[in-house]
Scaffold this motif. Sequence first.
Motif, short mmCIF file in Angstrom:
data_model
loop_
_atom_site.label_atom_id
_atom_site.label_comp_id
_atom_site.label_asym_id
_atom_site.label_seq_id
_atom_site.Cartn_x
_atom_site.Cartn_y
_atom_site.Cartn_z
N ALA A 89 0.83 -1.18 -0.13
CA ALA A 89 -0.16 0.04 0.17
C ALA A 89 0.84 1.22 -0.06
O ALA A 89 2.15 1.33 0.79
CB ALA A 89 -0.88 -0.02 1.29
N ARG A 90 0.35 2.27 -0.75
CA ARG A 90 1.53 3.47 -0.83
C ARG A 90 0.51 4.58 -1.38
O ARG A 90 -0.69 4.61 -1.83
CB ARG A 90 2.33 3.24 -1.81
CG ARG A 90 1.94 3.13 -3.25
CD ARG A 90 3.04 3.02 -4.43
NE ARG A 90 2.56 2.85 -5.82
CZ ARG A 90 2.70 3.80 -6.68
NH1 ARG A 90 3.46 4.68 -6.36
NH2 ARG A 90 2.23 3.51 -7.71
N MET A 91 1.00 6.04 -1.13
CA MET A 91 0.63 7.00 -1.64
C MET A 91 0.76 7.20 -3.02
O MET A 91 2.11 7.04 -3.57
CB MET A 91 0.99 8.16 -0.85
CG MET A 91 0.65 8.07 0.54
SD MET A 91 -1.09 8.13 1.13
CE MET A 91 -1.72 9.60 0.72
N LEU A 92 -0.09 7.51 -3.79
CA LEU A 92 0.34 7.72 -5.29
C LEU A 92 1.09 9.15 -5.71
O LEU A 92 0.79 10.02 -4.94
CB LEU A 92 -1.04 7.69 -6.10
CG LEU A 92 -1.62 6.39 -6.38
CD1 LEU A 92 -3.06 6.44 -7.22
CD2 LEU A 92 -0.97 5.31 -6.74
N ASP A 93 1.96 8.83 -6.38
CA ASP A 93 2.66 10.14 -6.83
C ASP A 93 1.85 10.73 -7.93
O ASP A 93 1.00 10.34 -8.34
CB ASP A 93 4.33 9.61 -7.39
CG ASP A 93 4.38 8.71 -8.66
OD1 ASP A 93 3.49 8.65 -9.26
OD2 ASP A 93 5.36 7.96 -8.72
N ALA A 94 2.41 11.82 -8.57
CA ALA A 94 1.82 12.52 -9.57
C ALA A 94 1.59 11.91 -10.80
O ALA A 94 0.52 12.00 -11.51
CB ALA A 94 2.56 13.94 -9.83
N PHE A 115 -4.39 9.99 -2.58
CA PHE A 115 -4.81 8.85 -3.19
C PHE A 115 -4.03 7.65 -2.38
O PHE A 115 -2.98 7.47 -2.69
CB PHE A 115 -4.74 8.80 -4.69
CG PHE A 115 -5.74 9.73 -5.27
CD1 PHE A 115 -6.46 10.42 -4.36
CD2 PHE A 115 -5.72 9.80 -6.51
CE1 PHE A 115 -7.56 11.18 -5.26
CE2 PHE A 115 -6.54 10.62 -7.39
CZ PHE A 115 -7.38 11.37 -6.40
N VAL A 116 -4.46 6.77 -1.97
CA VAL A 116 -3.94 5.62 -1.08
C VAL A 116 -4.24 4.39 -2.31
O VAL A 116 -5.36 4.04 -2.51
CB VAL A 116 -4.35 5.08 0.16
CG1 VAL A 116 -3.76 3.90 0.77
CG2 VAL A 116 -4.14 6.28 1.05
N GLU A 117 -3.12 3.60 -2.57
CA GLU A 117 -3.25 2.38 -3.51
C GLU A 117 -2.87 1.19 -2.69
O GLU A 117 -2.09 1.28 -1.97
CB GLU A 117 -2.21 2.69 -4.72
CG GLU A 117 -2.16 1.47 -5.69
CD GLU A 117 -0.88 1.39 -6.75
OE1 GLU A 117 -1.34 1.37 -7.94
OE2 GLU A 117 0.04 1.37 -6.09
N ILE A 118 -3.81 0.34 -3.01
CA ILE A 118 -3.67 -0.82 -2.00
C ILE A 118 -3.84 -2.03 -3.37
O ILE A 118 -4.34 -2.18 -4.20
CB ILE A 118 -4.68 -1.54 -1.27
CG1 ILE A 118 -5.07 -0.25 -0.19
CG2 ILE A 118 -4.81 -2.73 -0.71
CD1 ILE A 118 -6.54 -0.62 0.34
N THR A 119 -2.45 -2.85 -3.27
CA THR A 119 -2.30 -4.00 -4.45
C THR A 119 -2.29 -5.31 -3.72
O THR A 119 -1.68 -5.24 -2.75
CB THR A 119 -1.04 -3.63 -5.11
OG1 THR A 119 0.08 -3.61 -4.24
CG2 THR A 119 -1.28 -2.37 -5.81
#
Length: 214
Positions: free
Chosen positions: A178-183, A206-210
């Motif tokens: 999980a991470r914060m999305l970059d531009a 935006f938080v991305e979960i993979t």
Amino acid sequence: MEVVRGKTIEDVDLDALAAAFPRVHVDVGTGDGRYALHVARREPETLVVAIDAITENLEETARKAARQPRKGGTANVLYVHASAEAPPPDLHGRADAVTVILPWGRLMAGLLLPIADVLDGLHRLGHPGTAFRAVINAEVWGDPIPVEARDLPELTPERATGELAPRYRAHGIDVDDARMLDAAAVADLRSTWAKKLASSRALPRFVEITGRYL
């Protein structure tokens, strides 16, 4: 399976269509479907199926997708009226990739609380090894918090990989990051909502979960 073509509904033989593509990507809670259309154009070898619980959301982009290729249409994307909790049986076990991009309402709550029938519905779409990606708008916990989000726990990458990961795993989804999305990643979402948020903030949170399906 019934698909949306503008304001009309058509029956499609999904077995025959899917046989022509090596991969199937299902985008759940697709909204106006622009992200799904972007993926379909970028990956012509992939059949993209976009589902949303509100038919009207799908009509305009479904009409664009049905145009001739020289006018921007593409034959490898389908728009389907369905909820995350009850995806069409024709889609069960089909997806090689499942995405949920900036969900709202019960779909967002289903990922954040989480809610069993939402996770189970998502899991029914795939098979062992299916790639899973969810992108959640963490801006909603800024002041003022929308009514729809006031009772939802705030999402951070740490909460996703800590508290949520074992609960997702219990429903067959193994979270690996999980991470914060970059531009660049935000720009690549190509959704109407992502574009609006990006235009009003230097970089929306935006938080991305993979992960992968078990």
